[in-house]
Design a protein around this motif. Sequence first.
Motif, PDB file in Angstrom:
ATOM      1  N   LEU A 275       0.892  -1.077  -0.062  1.00  0.00           N
ATOM      2  CA  LEU A 275      -0.048   0.030  -0.015  1.00  0.00           C
ATOM      3  C   LEU A 275       0.902   1.145  -0.096  1.00  0.00           C
TER       4      LEU A 275
ATOM      5  N   LEU B 283       1.030   3.528  -3.493  1.00  0.00           N
ATOM      6  CA  LEU B 283       0.372   4.899  -3.541  1.00  0.00           C
ATOM      7  C   LEU B 283       1.351   5.991  -3.808  1.00  0.00           C
TER       8      LEU B 283
ATOM      9  N   THR C 278      -8.380  11.399  -3.208  1.00  0.00           N
ATOM     10  CA  THR C 278      -9.426  10.371  -3.293  1.00  0.00           C
ATOM     11  C   THR C 278      -8.851   9.058  -3.085  1.00  0.00           C
ATOM     12  N   VAL C 279      -7.820   8.986  -4.119  1.00  0.00           N
ATOM     13  CA  VAL C 279      -7.132   7.655  -4.352  1.00  0.00           C
ATOM     14  C   VAL C 279      -6.650   7.162  -2.944  1.00  0.00           C
ATOM     15  N   ALA C 280      -5.587   8.155  -2.456  1.00  0.00           N
ATOM     16  CA  ALA C 280      -4.802   7.903  -1.322  1.00  0.00           C
ATOM     17  C   ALA C 280      -5.683   7.372  -0.052  1.00  0.00           C
TER      18      ALA C 280
ATOM     19  N   GLY D  89      -8.820   6.562  -0.231  1.00  0.00           N
ATOM     20  CA  GLY D  89      -9.905   5.755  -0.328  1.00  0.00           C
ATOM     21  C   GLY D  89      -9.050   4.197  -0.010  1.00  0.00           C
ATOM     22  N   ALA D  90      -7.997   4.397  -0.653  1.00  0.00           N
ATOM     23  CA  ALA D  90      -7.019   2.906  -0.557  1.00  0.00           C
ATOM     24  C   ALA D  90      -6.811   2.545   0.727  1.00  0.00           C
ATOM     25  N   THR D  91      -6.383   3.766   1.642  1.00  0.00           N
ATOM     26  CA  THR D  91      -6.100   3.250   3.255  1.00  0.00           C
ATOM     27  C   THR D  91      -7.356   2.973   3.814  1.00  0.00           C
TER      28      THR D  91
ATOM     29  N   ILE E 209      -9.805   1.315   2.451  1.00  0.00           N
ATOM     30  CA  ILE E 209     -10.215  -0.304   2.182  1.00  0.00           C
ATOM     31  C   ILE E 209      -9.158  -1.044   2.552  1.00  0.00           C
ATOM     32  N   ALA E 210      -7.720  -0.892   2.647  1.00  0.00           N
ATOM     33  CA  ALA E 210      -6.882  -1.775   2.999  1.00  0.00           C
ATOM     34  C   ALA E 210      -6.864  -2.560   4.212  1.00  0.00           C
TER      35      ALA E 210
ATOM     36  N   LYS F  30     -13.246   9.653   5.515  1.00  0.00           N
ATOM     37  CA  LYS F  30     -12.375   8.581   5.777  1.00  0.00           C
ATOM     38  C   LYS F  30     -12.239   8.355   7.251  1.00  0.00           C
TER      39      LYS F  30
END
Length: 367
Positions: A54, A58, A74-76, A78-80, A82-83, A126
């Motif tokens: 991750l 990123l 949003t990508v950063a 959102g990924a944290t 969902i991780a 988030k």
Amino acid sequence: MAAPLRSLLAEPRPPGAPPLSWRDWLLTAVCAAAALLEGALRPGQPGGVVAVLLAAGLAPVLLIRRSRPLLAVTVAFGATLIAPALTGGVKAEEGALVYLLVVLYALFRWGSGREAALGLLVVMVKQAAALALSQEPAGDTAGGTAITIAVFALGAAVRYRSGARARELDQVRATERERLARDLHDTVAHHVSAMAIRAQAGLATAGTRPDAATDALRLIENEARQALAEMRTVLRALRTDEPDTPRLADLSGLAAGAGPPVEIEVGAGLGAVAPAIGAAVYRIVQEAVTNARRHARGATHIRVRVTAEESRVRLRVEDDGAAPVPRATIEGYGVSGMRERAELLGGTCVAGPGPERGWHVEAVLPS
């Protein structure tokens, strides 16, 4: 409340965002390498391989943090969010993810008002979701929120300070255009007055001396040519009330005043310089001497030299004081005004610290 919100949402992106460069690629590579190195040196860390992938995966969002800041946030985040679903609910604790603060800073520094508002909403969602899903304790959420707000505030402060400086520089340019227009107005008025006098003389003598009328027309043509040359420079400039147009002959008056003595040297061959150029030389020298007297610490001497070189006029102002770092690294509004005046006339003006001591200003203007 609605009006400020609408104003914020309507705010465009600030100009002057640096383009993607090798420094951005280097920063991305260093952050990705740091994530991999942390994973290798920290066995058994929460999140395991997912946390390492991750943090390393990123890192490329840094490349779009200025061009597409909302997408990067949003990508950063959102990924944290969902991780943990991939780690059995264990939060991915990777210290290398600290670079996401740079992405948050870029959102408020370079994003539009709408992007900043939406990005802030993404971060808040988030944080709230992480707290609701028990991905992190309330204390960590509060601390992370405080850091996020501080980074946002820093980005906004730099953004608005830069905007204020840009507006001040625009005001300096506008003021210099107005002063130049006032100076040029007097020279153009002189040419037009001469044309009117020559025309009246030609009309008065046309009946008895036809040759005198022809001579008057030639003189009118010459005056008109010079007036047109001056008018090309005055286009798009505005006129304000100022003292009479300064001339090269007025330079000697700048030697008076408190501060280090001023030595003024005016070379030969400057008698035919156009009035607009003479006024510009005076204004630039005036500003440079004033700056030297105000800021040159320990200066004992200021030297002004104006010379004619074929189709141009060169001036140089230098002092022997100690040039403080702010003068060498931050361009003041006076320097901007000198450069603006020189460029309006088709010339150049540069200012900077001398090779050994002092501060030097050098301008080249067409004659």
